[in-house]
Write an enzyme that holds these catalytic residues in place. Structure first.
Site, mmCIF file in Angstrom:
data_model
loop_
_atom_site.group_PDB
_atom_site.id
_atom_site.type_symbol
_atom_site.label_atom_id
_atom_site.label_comp_id
_atom_site.label_asym_id
_atom_site.label_seq_id
_atom_site.Cartn_x
_atom_site.Cartn_y
_atom_site.Cartn_z
ATOM 1 N N ALA A 61 5.654 -5.241 8.895
ATOM 2 C CA ALA A 61 6.304 -4.002 9.334
ATOM 3 C C ALA A 61 5.517 -2.810 8.791
ATOM 4 O O ALA A 61 4.844 -2.925 7.758
ATOM 5 C CB ALA A 61 7.732 -3.963 8.815
ATOM 6 N N GLY A 100 6.625 -9.200 8.441
ATOM 7 C CA GLY A 100 7.013 -9.230 9.850
ATOM 8 C C GLY A 100 5.951 -9.893 10.722
ATOM 9 O O GLY A 100 6.270 -10.471 11.771
ATOM 10 N N GLU A 103 6.610 -13.428 10.488
ATOM 11 C CA GLU A 103 7.890 -13.702 11.161
ATOM 12 C C GLU A 103 7.703 -13.782 12.677
ATOM 13 O O GLU A 103 8.338 -14.592 13.349
ATOM 14 C CB GLU A 103 8.920 -12.632 10.776
ATOM 15 N N GLU A 123 7.795 -9.524 1.269
ATOM 16 C CA GLU A 123 8.827 -8.474 1.278
ATOM 17 C C GLU A 123 9.453 -8.247 -0.085
ATOM 18 O O GLU A 123 9.794 -7.127 -0.459
ATOM 19 C CB GLU A 123 9.927 -8.816 2.293
HETATM 20 C C1 LIG Z 1 13.018 -5.932 9.035
HETATM 21 C C2 LIG Z 1 11.875 -5.955 8.087
HETATM 22 C C3 LIG Z 1 10.812 -6.828 8.575
HETATM 23 C C4 LIG Z 1 9.665 -7.025 7.963
HETATM 24 C C5 LIG Z 1 9.388 -6.476 6.651
HETATM 25 C C6 LIG Z 1 7.908 -6.367 6.386
HETATM 26 O O1 LIG Z 1 7.076 -6.838 7.094
HETATM 27 S S1 LIG Z 1 7.538 -5.466 5.037
HETATM 28 C C7 LIG Z 1 5.760 -5.464 5.039
HETATM 29 C C8 LIG Z 1 5.243 -6.746 4.532
HETATM 30 N N1 LIG Z 1 3.819 -6.704 4.469
HETATM 31 C C9 LIG Z 1 3.170 -6.492 3.352
HETATM 32 O O2 LIG Z 1 3.719 -6.336 2.300
HETATM 33 C C10 LIG Z 1 1.662 -6.464 3.460
HETATM 34 C C11 LIG Z 1 1.126 -5.208 2.886
HETATM 35 N N2 LIG Z 1 -0.300 -5.103 3.034
HETATM 36 C C12 LIG Z 1 -1.171 -5.817 2.306
HETATM 37 O O3 LIG Z 1 -0.844 -6.680 1.532
HETATM 38 C C13 LIG Z 1 -2.617 -5.482 2.478
HETATM 39 O O4 LIG Z 1 -2.692 -4.184 2.978
HETATM 40 C C14 LIG Z 1 -3.363 -6.432 3.449
HETATM 41 C C15 LIG Z 1 -2.681 -6.538 4.783
HETATM 42 C C16 LIG Z 1 -3.509 -7.812 2.801
HETATM 43 C C17 LIG Z 1 -4.791 -5.840 3.684
HETATM 44 O O5 LIG Z 1 -5.406 -5.633 2.421
HETATM 45 P P1 LIG Z 1 -6.733 -4.741 2.311
HETATM 46 O O6 LIG Z 1 -7.140 -4.795 0.885
HETATM 47 O O7 LIG Z 1 -7.694 -5.152 3.333
HETATM 48 O O8 LIG Z 1 -6.306 -3.267 2.693
HETATM 49 P P2 LIG Z 1 -5.347 -2.256 1.946
HETATM 50 O O9 LIG Z 1 -4.300 -2.968 1.207
HETATM 51 O O10 LIG Z 1 -6.168 -1.286 1.200
HETATM 52 O O11 LIG Z 1 -4.644 -1.542 3.188
HETATM 53 C C18 LIG Z 1 -5.400 -0.712 4.073
HETATM 54 C C19 LIG Z 1 -4.513 0.434 4.500
HETATM 55 O O12 LIG Z 1 -3.428 -0.077 5.259
HETATM 56 C C20 LIG Z 1 -2.186 0.354 4.711
HETATM 57 N N3 LIG Z 1 -1.221 -0.738 4.915
HETATM 58 C C21 LIG Z 1 -1.364 -2.020 4.631
HETATM 59 N N4 LIG Z 1 -0.288 -2.707 4.998
HETATM 60 C C22 LIG Z 1 0.572 -1.816 5.547
HETATM 61 C C23 LIG Z 1 1.856 -1.930 6.112
HETATM 62 N N5 LIG Z 1 2.491 -3.119 6.206
HETATM 63 N N6 LIG Z 1 2.446 -0.821 6.557
HETATM 64 C C24 LIG Z 1 1.820 0.375 6.479
HETATM 65 N N7 LIG Z 1 0.576 0.540 5.942
HETATM 66 C C25 LIG Z 1 -0.022 -0.551 5.487
HETATM 67 C C26 LIG Z 1 -2.487 0.558 3.247
HETATM 68 O O13 LIG Z 1 -1.560 1.409 2.666
HETATM 69 C C27 LIG Z 1 -3.881 1.147 3.312
HETATM 70 O O14 LIG Z 1 -3.783 2.493 3.675
HETATM 71 P P3 LIG Z 1 -3.904 3.647 2.577
HETATM 72 O O15 LIG Z 1 -3.922 4.888 3.358
HETATM 73 O O16 LIG Z 1 -5.153 3.360 1.817
HETATM 74 O O17 LIG Z 1 -2.685 3.550 1.705
#
Ligand SMILES: CC/C=C\CC(=O)SCCNC(=O)CCNC(=O)[C@H](O)C(C)(C)COP(=O)(O)OP(=O)(O)OC[C@H]1O[C@@H](n2cnc3c(N)ncnc32)[C@H](O)[C@@H]1OP(=O)(O)O
Length: 719
Positions: A61, A100, A103, A123
């Site tokens: 998400a 998500g 999911e 999450e």
């Molecule tokens: C009803 C609810 C349903 C679902 C709930 C969810 O899905 S909650 C979200 C669950 N997902 C996560 O927790 C994953 C979060 N992201 C990561 O772990 C890493 O970003 C990832 C995908 C492994 C990639 O890692 P990498 O080292 O390649 O990049 P980085 O972490 O620096 O991310 C790059 C920029 O993307 C932004 N970002 C990453 N994930 C999200 C996200 N889910 N939503 C919004 N933005 C996201 C991250 O912040 C970085 O941007 P920045 O401007 O540098 O902050």
């Protein structure tokens, strides 16, 4: 967005498109809904593949959307529409499938993953649970014990582990979308009910009640007050014991509580703060994206005490060749043995070969001549460090970065000892250096942007959470900590016991209270530092250490404890008593209670009842006040930097976001009012006097933490 295309004649290919991680924003969800409907509508389409653009399936998400009103199609019915589709839907997973994203994949009928993919339901680390059916589908797919592990920890698994657990059907090294397209064509016409996870019940697990009880106990213990892990266990329990529809209802109820909680806000703040600190800037205007790091091939560590050993291990494990220098033969041999043991144990844990040959040992400082980066980790003594820096200046090749691991001495003074002060920075590791994630990278007024960029790049390569901070006594972390500890000692003088103070802090969420931590790390270290500052020195006429020093209240209680040879766990006695020296389980010590009673009587102090709230307010608000001073002085660029330092270096409970975020949650006017109250009661304690920035933020309407930097800029430009 999501793009739809027909490929290989009859495959509807849906590609998630939202760089950098294809997060499920409202637009992406709308795109998926539209594309799925189209694929099901068009008779030429016989099967569907869902993939993500740019080598990543989906990062879950869009976390940024959580702080505003939600719009766009919700995930649950969207995933349901995929699962009930009459045409087979295959997830082509590469890069990451998280939250998500996973999911959605669990709603698909088949999952094919590239071998380098990582999958997980993280999450819980954001204060949530997998509430788009993940908590109900995953246990049905892989069984309750494995699902409990993944959902309560948020752990990511490799494609190989996912295959073993039954999370994916196939793993490939080839182009995963091509493989999925072929696979989708091969399953057209096959019955789909068995592939619809929500229609299954959980695989049988013996002794379910006992498993849930044990897991809940373990999770509560580890969570230190965090509520999401507990809700995750409850959600999985619903999957194991209720029909799918009722389980989904329970998932929804639990999520509703978590979603609006302060803990979820704190954890999501931490997620972005951890990323924001990489975008550092210096007062000169130099920045992370305009400063190029120097290449670092060879590294060296000078001084192989506890810190030096840990640093050498960290560098070697990250692939750097290390020259490890210790000038005494016996200590060098001991260090070599200890480092080899650490490397071997680490390699065993990670299932890799130990990199013993990455480290070359030497007694001769001349052997670092060819290193690109040298980290000095000798005893915390300025004269000794000065000498090492003078030697390094003469020995090292031009352009070598000279770093100090000092935990608080003046980095700029050390820079003044060398020919190229612009190449000197602090690299402040935290003990044990091969375990703790935090690295404070300290730049002085003369450090070049290139030097800072190099140290930050090395920090990243060795897997540390690196925060760039300015040079001052104690930098950020230890400068704030001093005030926290000072208040804890004053509280003992005023009537508290070590266990009362620790209990309040542990209930707040610290793994250990301040006195337990002191016993663990050794009371003699702080004593030596205080003596170095001329503080813990008895007055020659009275024989007593004064309770007012350098014009402010001072508590000699810790010094008096040290004078008894009570250095903590290693001596079997400190703030607590231990069965044997080295034992880790401390009990309240009647000797300490009597000592405090006598001490108060001797100084005419009357013990009063101190409650947990006062402990928290005095210890935490004084530290937060210093955090504001640090921001005011420009030592940290923003509150996120301070919070990341505290979460990763000082075990601050992550679900409370860090000290500055905590202040924002409590409300700045309240923090100010309590500090004023305590300062009035203790006018001889300057750390309780609210600082200007805090006052100004309150006067500016107490903006949210994300806006503090704007107010700080405005305030500074008016000065
Ligand atoms: C009803 C609810 C349903 C679902 C709930 C969810 O899905 S909650 C979200 C669950 N997902 C996560 O927790 C994953 C979060 N992201 C990561 O772990 C890493 O970003 C990832 C995908 C492994 C990639 O890692 P990498 O080292 O390649 O990049 P980085 O972490 O620096 O991310 C790059 C920029 O993307 C932004 N970002 C990453 N994930 C999200 C996200 N889910 N939503 C919004 N933005 C996201 C991250 O912040 C970085 O941007 P920045 O401007 O540098 O902050």
């Amino acid at each position: 967005m999501a793009a739809f295309a027909r490929v290989s004649g009859s495959v509807g290919l849906i590609t998630l498109q939202n760089p950098p991680v294809n997060a499920l924003s409202a637009a992406v969800r709308q795109g998926i809904v539209d594309s799925v409907q189209r694929a099901l509508r068009e008779p030429e389409v016989k099967c569907v593949v869902i993939c993500g653009q740019n080598g990543i399936f989906c990062g879950g998400a869009d976390i940024r959307e959580f702080s505003g009103p939600m719009s766009g199609p919700p995930l649950i019915p969207m995933i349901h529409s995929i699962e009930v589709a009459a045409k087979p839907v295959v997830a082509a997973i590469e890069g990451s499938a998280l939250g998500g994203g996973l999911e959605i994949a669990l709603g698909c009928h088949y999952r094919i993953a590239h071998s380098k993919t990582r999958l997980g339901l993280p999450e819980v680390t954001l204060g949530l649970l997998p509430a788009a059916g993940g908590s109900q589908r995953l246990p049905r797919l892989i069984g309750v014990p494995a699902a409990l592990d993944l959902i309560t920890t948020g752990r990511h698994v490799t494609a190989a582990e996912a295959l073993q657990l039954g999370m994916v059907d196939q793993v490939t090294d080839r182009n995963v979308t091509d493989v999925a397209v072929k696979f989708a064509l091969s399953v057209v016409g096959k019955p789909l009910d068995a592939r619809r996870i929500s229609m299954h019940s959980c695989p049988h697990s013996p002794d379910l009640d006992e498993l849930f009880e044990r897991t809940m106990q373990h999770v509560r213990q580890r969570a230190r007050g965090a509520i999401a892990p507990v809700a995750c266990v409850q959600a999985v329990r619903a999957a194991a014991t209720l029909p799918y529809a009722q389980g989904m209802e329970k998932e929804r109820e639990l999520m509703a509580t978590l979603f609006t909680s302060g803990q979820a806000r704190a954890l999501q703040y931490c997620f972005f703060a951890q990323r924001a600190i990489g975008r550092w800037s210096m007062p000169s205007g130099a920045r992370w994206d305009t400063s190029k790091p120097r290449p670092v091939h060879k590294t060296a560590v000078i001084g192989l005490g506890t810190m030096g050993r840990g640093i050498a291990v960290t560098l070697a494990q990250a692939g750097f060749p290390v020259i490890a220098v210790e000038n005494h033969e016996k200590q060098l041999m001991e260090a070599k043995q200890a480092i080899s043991g650490m490397l071997e144990r680490g390699a065993k844990r990670r299932g890799v070969t130990p990199v013993l040959n990455k480290i070359t040992y030497s007694r001769d400082i001349q052997s670092v001549a060819n290193a690109d980066l040298v980290i000095e980790a000798v005893f915390e003594d300025m004269a000794l460090k000065e000498k090492v820096f003078q030697q390094l200046s003469a020995i090292c090749k031009p352009g070598a970065l000279l770093c100090t691991n000092t935990s608080g001495l003046n980095v700029d003074h050390l820079a003044s000892q060398v020919r190229n002060p612009e190449l000197v920075v602090g690299m402040h590791f935290f003990a044990p250096a091969h375990v703790m994630k935090l690295l404070e990278v300290v730049y002085g007024p003369r450090s070049s942007p290139e030097a800072l960029a190099t140290a930050m790049a090395v920090g990243k390569k060795i897997g540390k959470v690196s925060v760039a901070v300015g040079n001052c006594q104690g930098f950020v972390g230890n400068r704030m900590l001093e005030h926290y500890m000072e208040q804890a000692l004053f509280l003992l003088e005023e009537g508290a016991t070590p266990e009362l103070v620790d209990q309040a802090l542990e209930e707040f969420g610290f793994a250990m209270g301040v006195f337990r931590v002191s016993d663990l790390s050794g009371l003699d270290i702080g004593w030596r530092i205080r003596k170095g500052k001329g503080l813990a020195v008895p007055d020659p006429t009275t024989g007593q250490t004064a309770r007012v020093q350098q014009g402010r209240r001072y508590s000699p209680v810790a010094d008096l404890i040290c004078e008894q040879g009570r250095f903590g766990q290693k001596t079997g006695q400190g703030w607590y008593q231990y069965n044997t020296p080295g034992s880790r389980v401390g009990k309240p010590d009647p000797w300490v209670h009597n000592f405090l009673k006598d001490y108060r009587a001797q100084h005419g102090l009357v013990a009063r009842r101190i409650d947990h709230q006062e402990v928290l307010e005095r210890c935490l608000y004084s530290m937060i006040n210093e955090g504001f001073r640090i921001l005011e002085d420009g030592i940290a660029a923003g509150p996120e930097d301070i919070d990341v330092i505290y979460v990763f270096g000082y075990n601050w409970p992550r679900h409370r976001g860090g000290p500055m975020f905590y202040a924002h949650m409590v409300g700045l006017p309240k923090v100010l009012e309590r500090l004023e109250h305590y300062h009035q009661a203790h006018p001889d304690v300057p750390s309780l006097q609210p600082c200007n920035l805090l006052r100004k933020l309150v006067a500016n309407g107490s903006p949210p933490i994300q806006k503090w930097k704007e107010v700080m800029k405005k305030i500074n430009s008016r000065l």
